[in-house]
Design an enzyme around this catalytic site. Structure first.
Site, PDB file in Angstrom:
ATOM      1  N   ASP A  15       0.071   1.477 -13.201  1.00  0.00           N
ATOM      2  CA  ASP A  15      -0.035   1.598 -11.741  1.00  0.00           C
ATOM      3  C   ASP A  15       0.186   0.191 -11.173  1.00  0.00           C
ATOM      4  OD1 ASP A  15      -1.050   2.305  -9.082  1.00  0.00           O
ATOM      5  OD2 ASP A  15      -2.886   1.291  -9.720  1.00  0.00           O
ATOM      6  N   ASP A  17      -0.793  -1.112  -7.321  1.00  0.00           N
ATOM      7  CA  ASP A  17      -1.831  -1.623  -6.406  1.00  0.00           C
ATOM      8  C   ASP A  17      -3.220  -1.531  -7.024  1.00  0.00           C
ATOM      9  OD1 ASP A  17       0.206  -0.179  -4.016  1.00  0.00           O
ATOM     10  OD2 ASP A  17      -0.332  -2.299  -3.959  1.00  0.00           O
ATOM     11  N   GLY A  59       0.826   4.731   2.253  1.00  0.00           N
ATOM     12  CA  GLY A  59       0.527   4.056   3.516  1.00  0.00           C
ATOM     13  C   GLY A  59       0.882   4.886   4.730  1.00  0.00           C
ATOM     14  N   ARG A  62      -1.617   7.589   5.178  1.00  0.00           N
ATOM     15  CA  ARG A  62      -2.889   6.968   5.584  1.00  0.00           C
ATOM     16  C   ARG A  62      -2.871   6.730   7.099  1.00  0.00           C
ATOM     17  NH1 ARG A  62      -2.938   2.502   1.855  1.00  0.00           N
ATOM     18  NH2 ARG A  62      -3.246   4.198   0.415  1.00  0.00           N
ATOM     19  N   HIS A  85       4.771   2.350   9.703  1.00  0.00           N
ATOM     20  CA  HIS A  85       4.856   2.072   8.263  1.00  0.00           C
ATOM     21  C   HIS A  85       6.115   1.279   7.922  1.00  0.00           C
ATOM     22  CE1 HIS A  85       5.021   3.113   3.841  1.00  0.00           C
ATOM     23  NE2 HIS A  85       3.826   2.560   4.009  1.00  0.00           N
ATOM     24  N   LYS A  88       5.188  -2.191   8.807  1.00  0.00           N
ATOM     25  CA  LYS A  88       4.173  -2.687   7.861  1.00  0.00           C
ATOM     26  C   LYS A  88       4.807  -3.101   6.548  1.00  0.00           C
ATOM     27  CE  LYS A  88       1.568  -1.778   4.116  1.00  0.00           C
ATOM     28  NZ  LYS A  88       2.014  -1.270   2.785  1.00  0.00           N
ATOM     29  N   SER A 128       5.774   1.783  -1.861  1.00  0.00           N
ATOM     30  CA  SER A 128       7.174   1.937  -1.446  1.00  0.00           C
ATOM     31  C   SER A 128       8.086   1.013  -2.248  1.00  0.00           C
ATOM     32  CB  SER A 128       7.315   1.605   0.047  1.00  0.00           C
ATOM     33  OG  SER A 128       6.333   2.318   0.782  1.00  0.00           O
ATOM     34  N   ASP A 183      -6.289   1.979 -11.639  1.00  0.00           N
ATOM     35  CA  ASP A 183      -7.500   1.349 -11.085  1.00  0.00           C
ATOM     36  C   ASP A 183      -8.314   2.295 -10.231  1.00  0.00           C
ATOM     37  OD1 ASP A 183      -7.139   0.167  -7.857  1.00  0.00           O
ATOM     38  OD2 ASP A 183      -5.564   1.320  -8.858  1.00  0.00           O
TER      39      ASP A 183
HETATM   40  C1  XBP Z   1      -1.680   2.574  -3.763  1.00  0.00           C
HETATM   41  C2  XBP Z   1      -1.294   3.275  -2.513  1.00  0.00           C
HETATM   42  C3  XBP Z   1      -0.201   2.684  -1.653  1.00  0.00           C
HETATM   43  C4  XBP Z   1      -0.641   1.338  -1.075  1.00  0.00           C
HETATM   44  C5  XBP Z   1       0.176   0.964   0.153  1.00  0.00           C
HETATM   45  O1  XBP Z   1      -0.597   2.756  -4.619  1.00  0.00           O
HETATM   46  O2  XBP Z   1      -1.842   4.327  -2.223  1.00  0.00           O
HETATM   47  O3  XBP Z   1       0.022   3.600  -0.614  1.00  0.00           O
HETATM   48  O4  XBP Z   1      -1.993   1.456  -0.632  1.00  0.00           O
HETATM   49  O5  XBP Z   1       1.560   0.980  -0.164  1.00  0.00           O
HETATM   50  P1  XBP Z   1      -0.808   2.673  -6.254  1.00  0.00           P
HETATM   51  P2  XBP Z   1       2.571   1.768   0.809  1.00  0.00           P
HETATM   52  O6  XBP Z   1      -0.442   4.055  -6.750  1.00  0.00           O
HETATM   53  O7  XBP Z   1       0.148   1.596  -6.699  1.00  0.00           O
HETATM   54  O8  XBP Z   1      -2.262   2.318  -6.525  1.00  0.00           O
HETATM   55  O9  XBP Z   1       2.181   1.388   2.225  1.00  0.00           O
HETATM   56  O10 XBP Z   1       3.948   1.302   0.410  1.00  0.00           O
HETATM   57  O11 XBP Z   1       2.316   3.228   0.508  1.00  0.00           O
HETATM   58 MG    MG Z   2      -3.792   1.675  -7.682  1.00  0.00          MG
END
Ligand code: XBP
Ligand code: MG
Length: 256
Positions: A15, A17, A59, A62, A85, A88, A128, A183
């Protein structure tokens, strides 16, 4: 990809983030807030508010949920979320390029060790592609990613398993051959839904949460002092290739 002689483990799917880097609190959250300001909207996401909103993956989704909570009719919320978005994402890219975001301690060394063992490295993220590739290039230059699947490449975001199923397909492997590293609870659910054993490396926002179905949960990639020893014990030396091999083997021998 030649098969490494010493392991059944053929790939690790990471993963992004929270797992590869702590991107949420001081990266994505600030980019969202900068976008609100540029749109002259009266919103700013605090650290705790953003932590609540992280239960929604993606995002753009969200933003749409938040705007809906603040009185926008659905069609208008979706439209404004799309525009916010897009801005952002450009603003977050500035964070990525500005070297403000660092890889989590130990993960770069783990990737080098995986490459030395001819174990494939893949990415399965909700984020993204516009910022994922530049982030991976900047944080992990020299590492070969055998497959990168982003939120733009799937129709259903985590906790749906699609992103991991696409990564396995891109690698030409089955879930038996690989391990996922995540995570968050939605990420864990996506990996488990794809049949993968999943190691959870908790992040700033997910420490202390529950991770049903995780093969193991650790606070980071580095060796852990015995006082906070995770189970199983082989993870005390940190998240190493042998530890991932044992984690995958333990899952492979568990009755279905
Ligand atoms: C975590 C997410 C992503 C980020 C924001 O992704 O949910 O939406 O919070 O990125 P991961 P975007 O699966 O890597 O933990 O605004 O590009 O969605
Ligand atoms: Mg993550």
């Amino acid at each position: 990809m030649t098969r490494s002689s010493t392991t059944q483990l053929r790939a690790v799917i990471f993963d992004v983030d929270g797992t590869l880097a702590e991107t949420e609190r001081d990266g994505h959250r600030r980019a969202f807030n900068d976008a609100f300001r540029e749109f002259a909207l009266p919103y700013q996401w605090s650290v705790s508010e953003y932590g609540r909103l992280l239960r929604v993956t993606g995002g753009r989704r969200r933003l749409a949920l938040y705007l809906g909570e603040h009185g926008y009719p659905d069609a208008e919320a979706q439209h404004l979320a799309r525009d916010l978005h897009e801005l952002k994402t450009q603003l977050f890219l500035r964070w990525v390029r500005g070297a403000m975001i660092q890889a989590r301690p130990g993960v770069r060394g783990l990737m080098k060790d995986l490459q030395n063992e001819n174990i494939a490295i893949a990415v399965a993220t909700t984020g993204s592609r516009a910022w994922v590739n530049p982030l991976l290039d900047r944080l992990f230059g020299g590492v070969t990613f055998d497959c990168i699947v982003t939120g733009d490449d799937v129709t259903e975001l985590k906790p749906a398993p699609e992103v991991y199923l696409k990564a396995l397909s891109g690698l030409g492997l089955s879930a038996r051959d690989a391990v996922a590293v995540e995570d968050s609870p939605p990420g864990l659910a996506a990996a488990v839904g794809a049949g993968l054993p999943c190691l959870v490396v908790t992040s700033a926002y997910t420490r202390g949460q529950h991770f049903p179905g995780a093969a193991a949960v650790v606070p980071g990639y580095l060796p852990i002092d015995h006082l906070h020893a995770p189970s199983p014990a082989y993870l005390r030396q940190g998240v190493t290739v042998p530890a991932l091999v044992r984690l995958q083997a333990a899952r492979a021998t568990r009755p279905a």
